[in-house]
Design a protein around this motif. Structure first.
Motif: not given
Length: 291
Positions: A108-113, A287-290
């Motif tokens: 999700d973090a990769l997609e958001e960036v 933020r995503r991993l937390a």
């Protein structure tokens, strides 16, 4: 002295040959050789010892190449700052992740960036936790999601996303499947399946066994946790793996190992003073991993 000469020299140091560096830089090998030779003349010293099969940094090179890397990183930060002032973030992030990490928050973090920063290029490299940490420390990677047994490399900053436990993993019909826990010394009586040296899982297993003053034998040494789980499912041994909500689901049974030392960590590591582009990736991952 020109910027591209510094980049060529660092590429040669990284790849070990002029040919490999030229291939990665998409330029002619003769051009890389000529520019590095010109740089050496301007500096009045030899940066590399040229062998028949490999090129290695000379004594002077070992001193000057890290300083060249620092110069390029400083220039990148200037460019990032200018981009931020103009309201457009551009640049490149070199990201590392432990092999086989299919954790949804990471993806999700990769997609958001990618969606929020169209001008930002992301290069992802999978690998062993120890190798990725070393790559962050020497500047080949900006940020990495890795695991470690006690502490990451001392030169790195870190943030823990998940505290994991080292567990025995067995099929549902295994004699241990109905037990609440086992002792570390019980692992000496079975064929242990674990990931290779350099992975956080292997480091956690060996750290635990060393603290218990026991050997840490491994019968089947594999690269990916998914391979270890597949071998366990076939009844070929007992897996010693970390277990957390970052693991992909399977139909195996995890059995607690009774030890105060059966702990591992999954988190993010980076060097001090990250670029604006790396900071965006770092903050998004945290933020995503937390969550």
């Amino acid at each position: 002295m020109e910027i591209h000469q510094l980049r060529y020299a660092l590429a040669v140091a990284h790849d070990g040959t002029f040919t490999a560096a030229a291939r990665r830089l998409h330029v002619a090998q003769s051009g890389v050789s000529a520019q590095v030779a010109r740089l050496e003349r301007e500096l009045g010293t030899t940066l590399f010892e040229r062998g028949s099969r490999a090129v290695v940094p000379s004594a002077a090179g070992r001193v000057l190449l890290p300083r060249m890397r620092a110069v390029l990183e400083a220039l990148d930060r200037v460019e990032d700052a200018a981009a931020e002032l103009s309201g457009l973030l551009t640049g490149t992030v070199h990201l590392g992740a432990v092999a086989g990490l299919g954790w949804a928050p990471f993806l999700d973090a990769l997609e958001e960036v990618r969606e929020r920063y169209a001008g930002l290029d992301i290069f992802l490299r999978e690998g062993l936790a120890a190798d990725l940490q070393a790559a962050v420390a020497d500047g080949r990677l900006d940020v990495a999601v890795v695991s470690w047994a006690r502490e990451p490399l001392a030169s790195l900053q870190s943030w823990v996303a998940v505290t994991e436990r080292v567990a025995a993993v067995v099929p549902q019909d295994h004699e241990w499947a109905t037990r609440r826990s086992i002792r570390p010394r019980d692992l000496l009586d079975v064929k242990v399946i674990c990931t290779s040296h350099g992975t956080g899982m292997r480091a956690a297993y060996e750290t635990m066994m060393a603290a218990e003053r026991l050997a840490a034998p491994v019968a089947l040494d594999v690269t990916l946790p998914s391979t270890a789980r597949a071998l366990v499912a076939r009844g070929l041994g007992v897996g010693v793996l970390t277990t957390s909500h970052a693991d992909l689901p399977d139909d195996l049974t995890r059995v607690e190992i009774r030890s105060h030392h059966a702990t591992s960590y999954l988190g993010v590591v980076w060097r001090g003073s990250p670029s604006a582009a790396a900071t965006v990736m770092l903050e998004t991952l945290r933020r995503r991993l937390a969550a």
